[in-house]
Design an enzyme around this catalytic site. Structure first.
Site, mmCIF file in Angstrom:
data_model
loop_
_atom_site.group_PDB
_atom_site.id
_atom_site.type_symbol
_atom_site.label_atom_id
_atom_site.label_comp_id
_atom_site.label_asym_id
_atom_site.label_seq_id
_atom_site.Cartn_x
_atom_site.Cartn_y
_atom_site.Cartn_z
ATOM 1 N N ASP A 257 17.349 -33.742 -33.124
ATOM 2 C CA ASP A 257 17.356 -32.369 -33.656
ATOM 3 C C ASP A 257 17.843 -32.395 -35.103
ATOM 4 O O ASP A 257 18.908 -32.950 -35.385
ATOM 5 C CB ASP A 257 18.341 -31.518 -32.832
ATOM 6 C CG ASP A 257 17.687 -30.268 -32.284
ATOM 7 O OD1 ASP A 257 16.475 -30.096 -32.496
ATOM 8 O OD2 ASP A 257 18.401 -29.473 -31.645
ATOM 9 N N ARG B 112 20.547 -32.154 -28.837
ATOM 10 C CA ARG B 112 19.282 -32.791 -28.466
ATOM 11 C C ARG B 112 18.992 -33.930 -29.432
ATOM 12 O O ARG B 112 19.127 -33.739 -30.652
ATOM 13 C CB ARG B 112 18.159 -31.756 -28.536
ATOM 14 C CG ARG B 112 17.144 -31.946 -27.443
ATOM 15 C CD ARG B 112 16.252 -30.767 -27.311
ATOM 16 N NE ARG B 112 15.539 -30.469 -28.548
ATOM 17 C CZ ARG B 112 14.476 -29.680 -28.604
ATOM 18 N NH1 ARG B 112 14.040 -29.111 -27.520
ATOM 19 N NH2 ARG B 112 13.866 -29.445 -29.730
ATOM 20 N N GLN C 117 -6.192 -24.196 -33.444
ATOM 21 C CA GLN C 117 -4.859 -24.137 -32.833
ATOM 22 C C GLN C 117 -4.729 -25.094 -31.658
ATOM 23 O O GLN C 117 -3.618 -25.371 -31.202
ATOM 24 C CB GLN C 117 -4.569 -22.701 -32.311
ATOM 25 C CG GLN C 117 -4.904 -21.585 -33.266
ATOM 26 C CD GLN C 117 -4.154 -21.683 -34.565
ATOM 27 O OE1 GLN C 117 -2.930 -21.789 -34.580
ATOM 28 N NE2 GLN C 117 -4.884 -21.680 -35.673
ATOM 29 N N SER D 194 6.084 -27.659 -39.181
ATOM 30 C CA SER D 194 7.243 -28.024 -40.010
ATOM 31 C C SER D 194 7.844 -29.343 -39.539
ATOM 32 O O SER D 194 8.626 -29.955 -40.272
ATOM 33 C CB SER D 194 8.311 -26.934 -39.921
ATOM 34 O OG SER D 194 8.719 -26.767 -38.581
ATOM 35 N N SER E 131 4.084 -30.035 -28.143
ATOM 36 C CA SER E 131 5.498 -30.207 -27.813
ATOM 37 C C SER E 131 6.029 -31.580 -28.229
ATOM 38 O O SER E 131 5.394 -32.611 -27.967
ATOM 39 C CB SER E 131 5.651 -30.015 -26.302
ATOM 40 O OG SER E 131 6.720 -30.748 -25.812
ATOM 41 N N VAL F 48 7.557 -20.806 -34.521
ATOM 42 C CA VAL F 48 6.881 -19.533 -34.251
ATOM 43 C C VAL F 48 7.380 -18.962 -32.919
ATOM 44 O O VAL F 48 7.576 -19.705 -31.953
ATOM 45 C CB VAL F 48 5.351 -19.736 -34.188
ATOM 46 C CG1 VAL F 48 4.645 -18.388 -34.108
ATOM 47 C CG2 VAL F 48 4.871 -20.543 -35.385
ATOM 48 N N ILE G 132 -0.257 -18.659 -29.789
ATOM 49 C CA ILE G 132 -0.666 -18.218 -31.131
ATOM 50 C C ILE G 132 -2.158 -17.872 -31.145
ATOM 51 O O ILE G 132 -2.573 -16.854 -31.698
ATOM 52 C CB ILE G 132 -0.334 -19.304 -32.183
ATOM 53 C CG1 ILE G 132 1.181 -19.537 -32.245
ATOM 54 C CG2 ILE G 132 -0.869 -18.910 -33.565
ATOM 55 C CD1 ILE G 132 1.626 -20.731 -33.085
ATOM 56 N N TYR H 187 4.634 -36.356 -31.880
ATOM 57 C CA TYR H 187 3.998 -35.066 -32.158
ATOM 58 C C TYR H 187 3.862 -34.845 -33.666
ATOM 59 O O TYR H 187 2.798 -34.476 -34.162
ATOM 60 C CB TYR H 187 4.830 -33.930 -31.530
ATOM 61 C CG TYR H 187 4.399 -32.546 -31.974
ATOM 62 C CD1 TYR H 187 3.191 -32.000 -31.534
ATOM 63 C CD2 TYR H 187 5.190 -31.783 -32.835
ATOM 64 C CE1 TYR H 187 2.788 -30.730 -31.949
ATOM 65 C CE2 TYR H 187 4.798 -30.520 -33.248
ATOM 66 C CZ TYR H 187 3.596 -30.001 -32.799
ATOM 67 O OH TYR H 187 3.190 -28.756 -33.215
HETATM 68 N N1 LIG Z 1 4.670 -22.477 -31.504
HETATM 69 C C1 LIG Z 1 5.186 -23.062 -32.587
HETATM 70 O O1 LIG Z 1 6.364 -22.844 -32.933
HETATM 71 C C2 LIG Z 1 4.362 -23.991 -33.437
HETATM 72 C C3 LIG Z 1 4.980 -24.557 -34.554
HETATM 73 C C4 LIG Z 1 4.231 -25.419 -35.347
HETATM 74 C C5 LIG Z 1 2.899 -25.673 -35.043
HETATM 75 N N2 LIG Z 1 2.338 -25.123 -33.935
HETATM 76 C C6 LIG Z 1 0.920 -25.435 -33.662
HETATM 77 O O2 LIG Z 1 0.254 -24.224 -33.376
HETATM 78 C C7 LIG Z 1 -0.823 -24.455 -32.457
HETATM 79 C C8 LIG Z 1 -0.733 -23.457 -31.301
HETATM 80 O O3 LIG Z 1 0.513 -23.657 -30.618
HETATM 81 P P1 LIG Z 1 1.050 -22.654 -29.507
HETATM 82 O O4 LIG Z 1 2.516 -22.534 -29.705
HETATM 83 O O5 LIG Z 1 0.201 -21.436 -29.449
HETATM 84 O O6 LIG Z 1 0.847 -23.540 -28.197
HETATM 85 P P2 LIG Z 1 0.003 -23.266 -26.854
HETATM 86 O O7 LIG Z 1 0.295 -24.430 -25.964
HETATM 87 O O8 LIG Z 1 0.285 -21.915 -26.325
HETATM 88 O O9 LIG Z 1 -1.486 -23.333 -27.394
HETATM 89 C C9 LIG Z 1 -2.249 -24.505 -27.473
HETATM 90 C C10 LIG Z 1 -3.613 -24.211 -26.868
HETATM 91 O O10 LIG Z 1 -4.442 -25.377 -27.003
HETATM 92 C C11 LIG Z 1 -5.115 -25.575 -25.767
HETATM 93 N N3 LIG Z 1 -5.434 -27.007 -25.635
HETATM 94 C C12 LIG Z 1 -4.561 -28.031 -25.467
HETATM 95 N N4 LIG Z 1 -5.212 -29.188 -25.335
HETATM 96 C C13 LIG Z 1 -6.542 -28.893 -25.443
HETATM 97 C C14 LIG Z 1 -7.720 -29.670 -25.376
HETATM 98 N N5 LIG Z 1 -7.664 -30.992 -25.168
HETATM 99 N N6 LIG Z 1 -8.910 -29.045 -25.509
HETATM 100 C C15 LIG Z 1 -8.977 -27.691 -25.685
HETATM 101 N N7 LIG Z 1 -7.882 -26.908 -25.765
HETATM 102 C C16 LIG Z 1 -6.688 -27.493 -25.640
HETATM 103 C C17 LIG Z 1 -4.119 -25.124 -24.710
HETATM 104 O O11 LIG Z 1 -4.712 -24.854 -23.446
HETATM 105 C C18 LIG Z 1 -3.537 -23.885 -25.375
HETATM 106 O O12 LIG Z 1 -4.312 -22.737 -25.086
HETATM 107 C C19 LIG Z 1 -0.696 -25.920 -32.038
HETATM 108 O O13 LIG Z 1 -1.619 -26.669 -32.793
HETATM 109 C C20 LIG Z 1 0.713 -26.298 -32.433
HETATM 110 O O14 LIG Z 1 0.829 -27.680 -32.730
HETATM 111 C C21 LIG Z 1 3.046 -24.290 -33.121
#
Ligand SMILES: NC(=O)c1ccc[n+]([C@@H]2O[C@H](COP(=O)([O-])OP(=O)(O)OC[C@H]3O[C@@H](n4cnc5c(N)ncnc54)[C@H](O)[C@@H]3O)[C@@H](O)[C@H]2O)c1
Length: 317
Positions: free
Chosen positions: A273, A270, A75, A120, A80, A173, A13, A143
């Protein structure tokens, strides 16, 4: 032109946010430790952004990263559920400790607003649909607890210190650049790439479970609105499509887009779930002017096209 800090900017994201902000002529700084993010996600933009390679758990790194920043789109996290069940301590350190570091530094640096990526998953065991922001969260994984704690910290920093924060609860997402390889890969990239490679894929349970699958472009739009919309400091918003599809429907649609029937089998459900998830997005529409411009089916077509182009560049499958 404003300076935006994107934590986790090398992630799925985050890298879409970076790309869009640069396209709009804003200045971008990325803070990432590349734990789940990838260099290739930002390599094409590398010349146009400032990269701080570091960890949000480091108080000093975070202080350096917020210097001169107007808006933070936070972000960076370990995103996970299964990983958090295997290792709740690290998930807490990054997602809660890292967020607290960032808020503390943002307050001292006079940042205008912090937009926080929540999830969510905070609704958890609450089976009521559609999910509304005023429902009581019932997290069922470490999480989800970590994401909800981050929200609470954001709200406390708004109330106690006057730092403007906005929490966005993203729903499932998906989009280009989402990693299909990771042990914790989300369902859509795993299935889109697997179907193109004619792999046998296992659907958890009977596949009737449904989700509000949200294309990444909508999440980008929501973040940019949340950063600057007037009068929304301290609030929480669902960010989704406002429509749900079952896992079976998504798998069938992906197979159709890939021009195959796919090799799909059903496995056990799972643990933990939830059967159905669907967002009420009326608050985001009213207060942020948010509209999900791309629906899930249009988004799935873009994902399949992205994998087709990637595989053809790499000379596989
Ligand atoms: N993808 C989804 O469906 C979803 C849904 C709900 C919330 N989110 C939230 O959106 C955000 C982005 O998620 P994503 O899907 O892009 O995941 P992603 O794993 O691709 O992105 C997370 C990023 O954070 C960086 N990161 C992790 N630990 C770190 C640290 N200690 N210091 C600096 N950087 C660090 C990672 O290297 C990565 O680039 C997250 O906060 C996640 O909880 C995602």
């Amino acid at each position: 032109m404003a300076l935006y800090l994107i934590t986790g900017g090398a992630g799925f994201i985050g890298s879409h946010l970076v790309e869009e902000l640069l396209r709009r002529g804003q200045q971008v700084r990325v803070l990432d430790n590349f734990s789940t993010g990838k260099r290739e996600n930002i390599d094409p933009l590398r010349e146009r952004l400032e990269l701080i390679e570091g960890d949000i758990r480091s108080y000093h790194t975070v202080r350096q990263a917020v210097h001169g920043v107007e808006y933070i789109l936070h972000q960076g996290a370990l995103p996970s559920v299964p990983r958090s069940i295997n290792d709740p301590i690290t998930t807490n350190e990054v997602n809660v400790g890292g967020t607290l570091n960032l808020l503390d530094a943002a307050r001292d640096a006079g940042v205008k607003r912090v937009v926080y990526a929540s999830s969510s998953s905070v609704y958890g065991a609450n089976t009521q649909v559609p999910k509304r922001e005023d429902m009581t969260p019932q997290p069922i994984s470490p999480y989800a607890v970590s994401k909800l704690s981050g929200e609470h910290y954001c709200q406390v920093f708004s109330r106690t210190y006057g730092l403007e924060t906005v929490c966005l609860r993203y729903f499932n997402v998906f989009g280009p650049r989402q990693d299909p390889q990771s042990a914790y890969a989300a369902f859509i990239p795993k299935f889109a790439s697997g179907i193109l490679r004619h792999q046998e894929l296992t659907i958890d349970g009977d596949g009737s479970q449904s989700r509000d699958f949200t294309f990444v472009r909508n999440v980008v739009e929501a973040n940019l609105l949340a950063a600057t919309a007037p009068g929304v400091g301290g609030e929480v918003f669902n960010i989704a499509c406002g429509a749900s599809l079952s896992v079976n429907e998504v798998a069938a649609h992906l197979a159709q887009l890939c021009g195959t029937t796919g090799r799909l089998v059903h496995g056990p459900s799972r643990a933990g779930d939830v059967p159905h998830s669907l967002a009420d997005i009326s608050r985001a529409k009213e207060r942020l002017g948010y509209e999900p411009g791309v629906d899930a089916r249009q988004g799935l077509a873009q994902v399949v096209q992205w994998f087709q182009e990637k595989f053809s560049r790499e000379g596989r499958p």
